[in-house]
Design a protein around this motif. Structure first.
Motif, PDB file in Angstrom:
ATOM      1  N   MET A 155     -65.147 -14.678  68.467  1.00 62.92           N
ATOM      2  CA  MET A 155     -66.476 -15.046  68.974  1.00 62.92           C
ATOM      3  C   MET A 155     -66.545 -14.976  70.490  1.00 62.92           C
ATOM      4  SD  MET A 155     -68.014 -18.110  66.615  1.00 62.92           S
ATOM      5  CE  MET A 155     -66.840 -19.296  67.227  1.00 62.92           C
ATOM      6  N   ARG A 156     -65.487 -15.404  71.141  1.00 64.39           N
ATOM      7  CA  ARG A 156     -65.468 -15.406  72.606  1.00 64.39           C
ATOM      8  C   ARG A 156     -64.187 -14.724  73.069  1.00 64.39           C
ATOM      9  NH1 ARG A 156     -69.571 -18.610  74.403  1.00 64.39           N
ATOM     10  NH2 ARG A 156     -70.371 -20.215  72.971  1.00 64.39           N
ATOM     11  N   GLU A 157     -64.248 -13.412  73.153  1.00 59.35           N
ATOM     12  CA  GLU A 157     -63.086 -12.618  73.523  1.00 59.35           C
ATOM     13  C   GLU A 157     -62.613 -12.974  74.935  1.00 59.35           C
ATOM     14  OE1 GLU A 157     -61.735  -7.907  73.769  1.00 59.35           O
ATOM     15  OE2 GLU A 157     -63.860  -8.480  73.644  1.00 59.35           O
ATOM     16  N   GLY A 158     -61.288 -13.170  75.060  1.00 57.85           N
ATOM     17  CA  GLY A 158     -60.697 -13.455  76.354  1.00 57.85           C
ATOM     18  C   GLY A 158     -60.654 -14.914  76.740  1.00 57.85           C
ATOM     19  N   SER A 159     -61.237 -15.788  75.926  1.00 48.28           N
ATOM     20  CA  SER A 159     -61.229 -17.219  76.237  1.00 48.28           C
ATOM     21  C   SER A 159     -59.855 -17.817  75.940  1.00 48.28           C
ATOM     22  CB  SER A 159     -62.298 -17.942  75.423  1.00 48.28           C
ATOM     23  OG  SER A 159     -62.013 -17.850  74.032  1.00 48.28           O
ATOM     24  N   LYS A 160     -59.664 -19.074  76.370  1.00 51.80           N
ATOM     25  CA  LYS A 160     -58.402 -19.750  76.089  1.00 51.80           C
ATOM     26  C   LYS A 160     -58.184 -19.914  74.594  1.00 51.80           C
ATOM     27  CE  LYS A 160     -58.141 -22.415  80.416  1.00 51.80           C
ATOM     28  NZ  LYS A 160     -58.073 -23.777  80.999  1.00 51.80           N
ATOM     29  N   LEU A 161     -59.256 -20.194  73.860  1.00 52.35           N
ATOM     30  CA  LEU A 161     -59.140 -20.324  72.409  1.00 52.35           C
ATOM     31  C   LEU A 161     -58.712 -19.002  71.789  1.00 52.35           C
ATOM     32  CD1 LEU A 161     -59.553 -22.039  69.846  1.00 52.35           C
ATOM     33  CD2 LEU A 161     -61.937 -21.281  69.834  1.00 52.35           C
ATOM     34  N   ASP A 162     -59.289 -17.918  72.266  1.00 51.26           N
ATOM     35  CA  ASP A 162     -58.930 -16.595  71.759  1.00 51.26           C
ATOM     36  C   ASP A 162     -57.458 -16.302  72.009  1.00 51.26           C
ATOM     37  OD1 ASP A 162     -58.894 -13.947  70.899  1.00 51.26           O
ATOM     38  OD2 ASP A 162     -59.671 -13.186  72.798  1.00 51.26           O
ATOM     39  N   THR A 167     -52.147 -15.619  69.889  1.00 53.00           N
ATOM     40  CA  THR A 167     -50.702 -15.842  69.999  1.00 53.00           C
ATOM     41  C   THR A 167     -50.141 -16.393  68.699  1.00 53.00           C
ATOM     42  OG1 THR A 167     -50.913 -16.276  72.373  1.00 53.00           O
ATOM     43  CG2 THR A 167     -48.904 -17.046  71.282  1.00 53.00           C
ATOM     44  N   PHE A 168     -50.867 -17.337  68.108  1.00 54.57           N
ATOM     45  CA  PHE A 168     -50.443 -17.887  66.817  1.00 54.57           C
ATOM     46  C   PHE A 168     -50.402 -16.795  65.749  1.00 54.57           C
ATOM     47  CE2 PHE A 168     -52.106 -19.371  62.691  1.00 54.57           C
ATOM     48  CZ  PHE A 168     -51.052 -20.181  62.291  1.00 54.57           C
ATOM     49  N   GLY A 226     -51.584 -14.399  59.729  1.00 60.73           N
ATOM     50  CA  GLY A 226     -51.626 -13.732  61.029  1.00 60.73           C
ATOM     51  C   GLY A 226     -52.208 -12.336  60.939  1.00 60.73           C
ATOM     52  N   TYR A 227     -51.847 -11.590  59.903  1.00 63.31           N
ATOM     53  CA  TYR A 227     -52.324 -10.211  59.758  1.00 63.31           C
ATOM     54  C   TYR A 227     -53.830 -10.175  59.516  1.00 63.31           C
ATOM     55  CZ  TYR A 227     -52.601  -5.411  58.037  1.00 63.31           C
ATOM     56  OH  TYR A 227     -52.944  -4.096  57.847  1.00 63.31           O
ATOM     57  N   ILE A 228     -54.306 -10.994  58.575  1.00 65.04           N
ATOM     58  CA  ILE A 228     -55.743 -11.011  58.277  1.00 65.04           C
ATOM     59  C   ILE A 228     -56.524 -11.554  59.463  1.00 65.04           C
ATOM     60  CG2 ILE A 228     -57.510 -11.938  56.723  1.00 65.04           C
ATOM     61  CD1 ILE A 228     -55.401 -12.097  54.549  1.00 65.04           C
ATOM     62  N   ALA A 229     -55.998 -12.566  60.129  1.00 65.21           N
ATOM     63  CA  ALA A 229     -56.687 -13.142  61.286  1.00 65.21           C
ATOM     64  C   ALA A 229     -56.840 -12.120  62.405  1.00 65.21           C
ATOM     65  CB  ALA A 229     -55.926 -14.367  61.792  1.00 65.21           C
ATOM     66  N   ARG A 230     -55.827 -11.314  62.643  1.00 65.94           N
ATOM     67  CA  ARG A 230     -55.917 -10.296  63.688  1.00 65.94           C
ATOM     68  C   ARG A 230     -56.956  -9.239  63.341  1.00 65.94           C
ATOM     69  NH1 ARG A 230     -50.134  -8.050  64.318  1.00 65.94           N
ATOM     70  NH2 ARG A 230     -51.118  -6.761  65.930  1.00 65.94           N
ATOM     71  N   MET A 231     -57.004  -8.839  62.080  1.00 65.01           N
ATOM     72  CA  MET A 231     -58.012  -7.866  61.659  1.00 65.01           C
ATOM     73  C   MET A 231     -59.416  -8.455  61.782  1.00 65.01           C
ATOM     74  SD  MET A 231     -56.568  -5.009  60.889  1.00 65.01           S
ATOM     75  CE  MET A 231     -57.918  -4.236  60.008  1.00 65.01           C
ATOM     76  N   THR A 232     -59.563  -9.725  61.394  1.00 62.68           N
ATOM     77  CA  THR A 232     -60.865 -10.392  61.497  1.00 62.68           C
ATOM     78  C   THR A 232     -61.282 -10.536  62.953  1.00 62.68           C
ATOM     79  OG1 THR A 232     -60.310 -11.652  59.496  1.00 62.68           O
ATOM     80  CG2 THR A 232     -62.175 -12.419  60.796  1.00 62.68           C
ATOM     81  N   ARG A 233     -60.347 -10.892  63.798  1.00 66.44           N
ATOM     82  CA  ARG A 233     -60.639 -11.043  65.222  1.00 66.44           C
ATOM     83  C   ARG A 233     -61.089  -9.722  65.839  1.00 66.44           C
ATOM     84  NH1 ARG A 233     -58.787  -9.012  70.356  1.00 66.44           N
ATOM     85  NH2 ARG A 233     -59.188 -10.650  71.917  1.00 66.44           N
ATOM     86  N   ALA A 234     -60.389  -8.624  65.502  1.00 63.06           N
ATOM     87  CA  ALA A 234     -60.763  -7.316  66.034  1.00 63.06           C
ATOM     88  C   ALA A 234     -62.149  -6.904  65.549  1.00 63.06           C
ATOM     89  CB  ALA A 234     -59.730  -6.273  65.618  1.00 63.06           C
ATOM     90  N   SER A 235     -62.430  -7.161  64.268  1.00 61.21           N
ATOM     91  CA  SER A 235     -63.737  -6.807  63.721  1.00 61.21           C
ATOM     92  C   SER A 235     -64.843  -7.670  64.334  1.00 61.21           C
ATOM     93  CB  SER A 235     -63.719  -6.984  62.197  1.00 61.21           C
ATOM     94  OG  SER A 235     -64.950  -6.638  61.634  1.00 61.21           O
ATOM     95  N   MET A 236     -64.570  -8.962  64.510  1.00 60.05           N
ATOM     96  CA  MET A 236     -65.559  -9.871  65.083  1.00 60.05           C
ATOM     97  C   MET A 236     -65.836  -9.512  66.540  1.00 60.05           C
ATOM     98  SD  MET A 236     -67.368 -12.435  64.039  1.00 60.05           S
ATOM     99  CE  MET A 236     -68.426 -13.711  64.717  1.00 60.05           C
TER     100      MET A 236
END
Length: 346
Positions: A155-162, A167-168, A226-236
């Motif tokens: 949702m917020r690329e580059g933020s501390k949460l991102d 990293t997780f 981790g794998y699904i989260a990374r794909m979801t993050r890239a798509s989002m």
């Protein structure tokens, strides 16, 4: 859609035939057949006795003929010696005249396990049920967590949460199951750490509880999350930078509504395919976890069959694995069409 399904089904059948033929060839190589003969007739038998045993049990026939018999499209072999008729489809002590002509996979006859001394179909049904329970609870934990982590990070690329969630995700994906499993056992199931859970899942085969099933579920879920989260993050991230999202923001639509009503559905198209592909991985990739926690499911059975040269059981496991891979791929393709209206079937 109908023509698409028919083409895919035809491709699936052809792929299944090719893959099972390759597995049949590899499991029926001469050294494997020799090991089978010695395990059944005695380890000290001579080469001539090995050849005789293979001849009597139908293993000396041409490969394609034996594959057809196993598949159930070629009549099973028969042999008459000393007034006694034996054959692939003739049970011991049964009347040869009443025996069926075909007895392969298509007829539900999957063979007999030389190690477990039971029907292959019965063994696979039991072990597959155990792995199915493990897969179910892994998906219950893995899918919601990974989607939430991926959406929040994207949702917020580059933020501390991102950066923290990314990293997780990378850390969990980079850690093999045998490493995370050992760490979890050492921390939560031994006297060296907090002895909260059981370090073995053997008792879960009879009665699943939180303390005997949580660690194997968490071990597998961590890696897939981790794998699904990374794909979801890239798509989002890609969706949030789209032109229609910027237009909605300029019109005054709140960030919450932009994410929920506009971005979320499009962002979940790619993760849907990845999630469907997790089923074949879970079926065959749980070998390490099931062995580590002594949970005798499908993966454990596959290792036992391979280690003990149980040809019939190996072939049965290959059929199940091929079927799961092809069916989940078909469901993934159909779901992708419905989720993405830009996809047209010509």
């Amino acid at each position: 859609m109908l023509m698409f399904l028919l083409r895919r089904l035809a491709t699936m059948v052809l792929t299944a035939l090719c893959l099972t033929l390759i597995v049949f060839y590899l499991t029926n190589l001469p050294p494997n057949l020799e090991k089978l003969a010695k395990s059944e007739a005695g380890s000290r038998i001579t080469d001539a006795e090995v050849a005789s045993w293979l001849e009597k049990n139908g293993h000396a026939r041409p490969l394609l003929v034996r594959y057809g018999e196993w598949l159930g499209v070629v009549p099973g072999w028969t042999r008459e010696e000393g007034g006694v008729t034996t054959g692939r489809c003739i049970a011991r002590g049964a009347d040869p005249a009443a025996a069926p002509g075909y007895c392969g996979v298509l007829q539900g006859e999957w063979g007999f396990s030389s190690v477990f001394k039971d029907d292959v179909s019965s063994i696979i049904a039991t072990r597959l049920g155990l792995t199915g329970l493990l897969m179910f609870w892994v998906m219950v934990v893995m899918v919601p967590v990974s989607l939430i982590v991926g959406v929040l990070a994207g949702m917020r690329e580059g933020s501390k949460l991102d950066r923290s969630l990314s990293t997780f995700s990378i850390a969990t994906t980079a850690t093999p199951e045998y490493v995370s499993g050992v760490i979890l056992i050492a921390v939560f199931a031994t006297s060296m750490g907090w002895k909260v859970f059981k370090g073995t899942a053997t008792s879960a085969m009879d009665d699943i509880t939180f303390d005997n099933f949580f660690l194997p579920v968490l071990t597998i879920a961590l890696y897939g999350t981790g794998y699904i989260a990374r794909m979801t993050r890239a798509s989002m991230t890609e969706v949030m930078t789209a032109q229609y999202i910027r237009t909605a923001r300029l019109k005054g639509v709140s960030f919450r509504n932009v994410v929920i009503k506009h971005a979320l559905r499009n962002a979940l198209i790619a993760p849907f395919t990845v999630i469907m592909l997790q089923f074949p991985w879970l079926l065959n990739g749980v070998v390490i976890v099931e062995t580590l926690f002594n949970y005798k499911g499908f993966g454990w059975t596959l290792v036992a069959a391979a280690g003990n040269n149980d040809i019939q059981l190996l072939l049965g496991c290959s059929v199940v694995a091929v079927f799961v891979v092809l069916v989940t791929q078909l469901i993934s393709d159909i779901g992708y069409v419905f989720l993405n209206p830009r996809i047209r079937i010509s």
